[in-house]
Design a protein around this motif. Structure first.
Motif, mmCIF file in Angstrom:
data_model
loop_
_atom_site.group_PDB
_atom_site.id
_atom_site.type_symbol
_atom_site.label_atom_id
_atom_site.label_comp_id
_atom_site.label_asym_id
_atom_site.label_seq_id
_atom_site.Cartn_x
_atom_site.Cartn_y
_atom_site.Cartn_z
ATOM 1 N N THR A 83 1.214 2.313 15.773
ATOM 2 C CA THR A 83 0.175 1.333 16.083
ATOM 3 C C THR A 83 -1.017 2.090 16.661
ATOM 4 N N PRO A 84 -2.204 1.924 16.084
ATOM 5 C CA PRO A 84 -3.370 2.676 16.575
ATOM 6 C C PRO A 84 -3.601 2.474 18.065
ATOM 7 N N GLY A 85 -3.811 3.582 18.769
ATOM 8 C CA GLY A 85 -4.092 3.531 20.199
ATOM 9 C C GLY A 85 -5.583 3.478 20.463
ATOM 10 N N SER A 86 -5.957 3.358 21.720
ATOM 11 C CA SER A 86 -7.370 3.287 22.087
ATOM 12 C C SER A 86 -8.112 4.571 21.736
ATOM 13 N N ASP A 87 -7.382 5.695 21.609
ATOM 14 C CA ASP A 87 -8.009 6.961 21.243
ATOM 15 C C ASP A 87 -8.072 7.155 19.727
#
Length: 169
Positions: A83-87
């Motif tokens: 799941t794509p993270g904030s970075d």
């Protein structure tokens, strides 16, 4: 060889689809603790329809004529979408090495490029000191090109290995 998308590939692996196949070629390895040398490499990246890619890389030292001299490195592992993270992180690469290392890389996969950096390195008590690495893989002119920078044995992050591989299957 023209790249063709494998329709049985899990849809979450689409940004990594270009890695699937068997690749072979050569590169250069070097570090302050060793002389630079040419090496040969074979990579097999495969899948079984589930949400990960299996990765196996074998390398060997080459002589001046390009013939195999002896085995060098082997790594086994898995590419996993996350799941794509904030970075922006959206992929993991987990690798195990017979020299006593286990690495977890995290990074970003794009349609023809992947950049990852170590999120964790574990090593056995008798393995050499190794603290971090970063890798970049790219699909350039139908070839797999990759580079790795490493921090080890008291040296800061710097160039360690690079190669250009052609798809053979």
């Amino acid at each position: 060889m023209v790249f063709q998308l494998d329709v049985s590939l899990h849809e979450d692996l689409a940004p990594l689809a270009w890695l699937v196949g068997t690749w072979a070629g050569a590169g250069v390895v070097g570090y302050p603790t060793m002389e630079s040398e040419r090496f040969g490499q074979e990579v097999v990246c495969s899948h079984d329809g589930r949400r990960f890619l299996r990765w196996e890389s074998r390398t060997w030292l080459l002589d001046d004529e390009g013939k195999q001299v002896r085995p060098l490195a082997t790594e086994l592992g898995f590419w996993r979408p996350v799941t794509p993270g904030s970075d922006g992180t959206n992929v993991e690469l987990l690798l195990a090495h017979p020299t006593g290392f286990v690495e977890l890389y995290a990074g970003v996969a794009e349609p023809a490029k992947v950049e990852v950096h170590t999120d964790g390195v574990m090593r056995s008590p008798d393995a050499k000191e190794y603290t971090a690495a970063q890798r970049m893989y790219g699909y350039v002119a139908s070839n797999l090109m990759w580079v790795m920078d490493m921090a080890a044995m008291g040296h800061p992050m710097q160039s360690h290995v690079s190669a250009e591989l052609k798809r053979v299957e």
